[in-house]
Scaffold this active site. Structure first.
Site, PDB file in Angstrom:
ATOM      1  N   GLU A 153       0.758  -1.498  -0.213  1.00  0.00           N
ATOM      2  CA  GLU A 153      -0.327  -0.300   0.058  1.00  0.00           C
ATOM      3  C   GLU A 153       0.914   0.964  -0.033  1.00  0.00           C
ATOM      4  OE1 GLU A 153      -2.554  -0.092   3.408  1.00  0.00           O
ATOM      5  OE2 GLU A 153      -3.972  -1.571   1.931  1.00  0.00           O
ATOM      6  N   GLU A 208      -6.782  -8.093  -0.454  1.00  0.00           N
ATOM      7  CA  GLU A 208      -6.862  -7.616   1.030  1.00  0.00           C
ATOM      8  C   GLU A 208      -8.886  -7.242   0.836  1.00  0.00           C
ATOM      9  OE1 GLU A 208      -4.776  -5.686   3.088  1.00  0.00           O
ATOM     10  OE2 GLU A 208      -2.625  -5.157   2.933  1.00  0.00           O
TER      11      GLU A 208
HETATM   12  C1  GLA Z   1      -3.829  -2.336   5.116  1.00  0.00           C
HETATM   13  C2  GLA Z   1      -3.028  -2.945   4.846  1.00  0.00           C
HETATM   14  C3  GLA Z   1      -2.690  -4.586   5.955  1.00  0.00           C
HETATM   15  C4  GLA Z   1      -3.226  -4.092   7.437  1.00  0.00           C
HETATM   16  C5  GLA Z   1      -4.588  -3.661   6.789  1.00  0.00           C
HETATM   17  C6  GLA Z   1      -5.491  -3.439   8.041  1.00  0.00           C
HETATM   18  O1  GLA Z   1      -4.426  -2.888   4.113  1.00  0.00           O
HETATM   19  O2  GLA Z   1      -2.249  -3.467   4.202  1.00  0.00           O
HETATM   20  O3  GLA Z   1      -1.193  -4.277   6.602  1.00  0.00           O
HETATM   21  O4  GLA Z   1      -2.741  -2.829   8.062  1.00  0.00           O
HETATM   22  O5  GLA Z   1      -4.086  -2.420   6.446  1.00  0.00           O
HETATM   23  O6  GLA Z   1      -7.648  -3.577   7.284  1.00  0.00           O
END
Ligand code: GLA
Length: 665
Positions: free
Chosen positions: A142, A298
């Protein structure tokens, strides 16, 4: 179809790992993203790598038939690195440092960060390039998530180089930024800074370029890692996880460099309409690069930890949102994370395997979804089926420019407006792609381009050709106002699309924002009406539009306020298509009314007829996905084969939170 999660085995004693793999098999997991935050475990100090544990866990997963999406672990530099090289830490616009103790504590343009990250990536890639268990590379995590921008000295130096590269000479920069204004003229690139904290409004050209630079610095980090992975001989696909419509990173440009698009999405269970925002996000990431698959990298099985109130998902909601993603092109469903952490700031975040164990709804639902996904046949090529006839025009650089300060209307929220148009199409079950203006020629019947303030010449040409070739365009308001360096063009406003629409803009007519405190003086709304029930409430802007072509018709006029009687919506049949101009930002109902008019006028059909509002329908080639996101139970007539059970169906019954996938005849 991949199914799985982020896996963080370094948070657990090694004895647990084989139990993890056994449970993963029980849940139908096929792939995990491994090592995303493992830098300090892999490299305990500079020059020293400890791969033993990673070898063992990759082998264990591989033996268990679980594929590995191997992360490069560069998203959280270890304490030894930031202690030794504090110059790699990012800073905010006032010069305050973001210190270690969380994650993302790196300045993307820092040469030290890049060197250390590069050494780690090379070591990882050389070791695992040929491991049969590693099927994909997950670069960083991210990018930009917590830090919109970095203003450190590393950023300053890199910004100067980036500007010299872009403009070639300081004269060209002065010209682009209009620096005779307020005595901002530069004699050399060494006098230029990132737009750090200043007494008053900063130069808009500088701010826009700094946005471009920020996105480019993050992309450079990705590209550096990508090249090192390839240089080590790895041939697996490479990706980094996106966050949907994420303002700091211009994913429309980044997509070119992804072998697979991956996306993280966390719709809020507290918001009954969040499924529409989720649908928007799926359509956006699918549209970024239709020729490659996209993966939901995710999502959460249940509650989060990072909103003010983290509601649980409703029973069935996790599967319904997963079905939505697949229906909109996803070829993988993964979660953050496999096993709920027992320490750290995400210990309350749900996971596939909850802290409370397997006697939980979360676990049962994760297992059930794994079984359903395993039963699916080969689905029509995820992203590439090209089912949408409507293009919603979305442009990152325009997003940065249109929300800059010192505009006639300073409460514009570009994404919110785009999503309102999207919701109106979604409620009518119309399939939409979300694309830049340069792509409207890719077979769409209708293109909607609101708030396209920054309009490049090439994009104006693309929109014009689209209409000439038979497309139907809706543009405006506050569209075609500046060029790509945020300067007015000669000849007024809408200089490129005005002639196409047969209109001229004289004034933007700002209204008091709906969010302004009650009692704030001034006009707040500009109602408009046309024939056949076309009516709504305009907000934020009520532009003064003059019709200048004989064949431009007024489809709706303002019915209240200072623009009463003036055009609110115009249409001009031209070429083989039509060009409409809308002079205001309609509220939810008004946007729906305009969309209904557009759909009727252009003959764009829903993907399935007769569905209630709350049932979502998406088309992926032959696959029709229906999702009830929590409204009353519904039954839908559709003939084909149930994609999960393989049985013939002529009708699908959907409970309150429920989904179905039908391979239609
Ligand atoms: C993001 C991050 C993860 C985690 C999630 C929690 O998507 O990439 O590592 O912190 O948030 O929702």
């Amino acid at each position: 179809m991949h199914y799985g999660a982020d896996y963080n085995p370094e948070q657990w004693p090694e004895e647990i790992w084989s139990d993890d793999v056994a449970r993963m098999r029980e849940a139908g997991v096929t792939m995990v993203s491994l090592g995303i935050f493992s830098w300090s475990r892999i490299q305990p100090r500079e020059g020293a790598f400890d791969f033993g544990w990673l070898d063992r866990v990759i082998d264990l997963l591989h033996e268990g038939g679980i594929a590995v999406d191997l992360a490069t672990a560069t998203a959280s530099p270890p304490p030894w690195a930031t202690a030794q090289y504090p110059e790699m830490l990012p800073q905010d616009e006032a010069g305050a440092t973001y210190w270690p103790g969380s994650r993302q504590q790196f300045a993307p343009s820092s040469p030290v960060y890049r060197r250390l990250a590069g050494e780690l990536v090379t070591a990882l890639a050389e070791r695992y390039a040929n491991h049969p268990g590693v099927v994909m590379w997950h670069v960083n995590n991210e990018y930009g998530c917590h830090l919109d921008a970095d203003y450190s000295d590393a950023a300053r130096d890199a910004f100067r180089r980036w500007l010299a590269d872009r403009y070639g000479s300081i004269e060209a920069l002065n010209e682009a930024w209009g620096t005779y204004f307020w005595s901002q003229r530069y004699q050399s690139f060494d006098e230029v800074f990132p737009p750090r904290k200043a007494p008053y409004s900063r130069n808009p050209g500088q701010e826009l370029d700094f946005r471009r630079f920020t996105s480019d610095m993050l992309l450079e980090c990705y590209l550096m890692e990508r090249e090192l992975i390839r240089a080590a001989g790895a041939t697996q696909p490479i990706t980094t996880n996106f966050m949907g419509a994420f303002k700091p990173a211009n994913y429309a440009e980044w997509a070119e460099h992804m072998d697979v698009i991956s996306d993280d999405a966390y719709p809020d269970p507290n918001d009954p309409e969040s499924f529409r925002a989720a649908a928007f996000q799926r359509d956006l990431v699918r549209s970024l690069k239709p020729e490659v698959p996209w993966i939901l990298m995710e999502q959460s099985t249940n509650a989060l930890n990072w909103r003010p109130a983290n509601a649980p998902k409703a029973p069935g909601q996790m599967a319904a949102l997963s079905a939505q993603a697949i229906g909109r092109g996803a070829d993988g469903i993964l979660f953050f994370q496999w096993r709920q952490s027992r320490a750290g700031s995400e210990k309350f975040h749900s996971a596939m395997l909850p802290h409370a164990g397997t006697e939980t709804r979360t676990w049962r639902e994760a297992v059930a979804l794994g079984a359903d996904l395993a039963a699916l046949p080969e689905l029509p090529a995820g992203a590439a089926t090209r089912d949408a006839r409507v293009a919603l025009v979305f442009d990152w650089e325009n997003w940065w420019a249109v929300e800059a300060s010192d505009h006639p209307q300073n409460s514009l929220d570009y994404l919110a407006v785009i999503q309102r148009w999207y919701r109106a199409l979604h409620r009518r079950h119309v399939q939409v792609d979300i694309v830049p203006a340069s792509r409207v020629g890719e077979g769409y019947a209708l293109a909607i381009a609101p708030l396209l303030y920054l309009l490049r010449e090439t994009d104006a040409t693309a929109l014009t050709s689209f209409v000439e070739d038979g497309g139907h365009l809706l543009a405006g308001p506050f569209t075609d106002v500046v060029d790509e360096i945020d300067r007015f063009r000669d000849g007024g406003f809408a200089t490129q699309l005005g002639p196409l629409c047969g209109i001229r803009i004289e004034d933007f007519g700002a209204l008091v924002a709906p969010s302004a405190p009650a009692g704030e003086p001034g006009e707040r709304e500009a109602t408009f009406a046309g024939d056949e029930g076309l009516a709504g409430v305009g907000t934020l802007l009520a532009e003064e539009v003059h019709v200048v072509a004989d064949d431009t018709r007024i489809e709706a006029s303002f019915t209240a306020g200072r623009r009463t009687g003036d055009p609110a919506l115009t249409v001009r049949e031209t070429g083989a298509g039509s060009a409409r101009y809308l002079a205001t930002i309609p509220d939810e109902a008004g946007t729906q009314a305009v969309v209904d008019r557009l759909l009727a006028a252009t003959g764009v059909e829903p993907v399935a007829a007769g569905l209630p509002d709350h049932v979502e329908a998406a088309r992926r080639g032959r696959l029709l996905t229906l999702v009830n996101h929590g409204g009353p139970a519904a039954s839908v007539d559709v003939s084909g084969t149930d994609a999960v059970t393989g049985e013939r169906v002529d009708r699908v019954e959907l409970a309150a939170v429920d989904w179905a996938m039908v391979l239609t005849d």
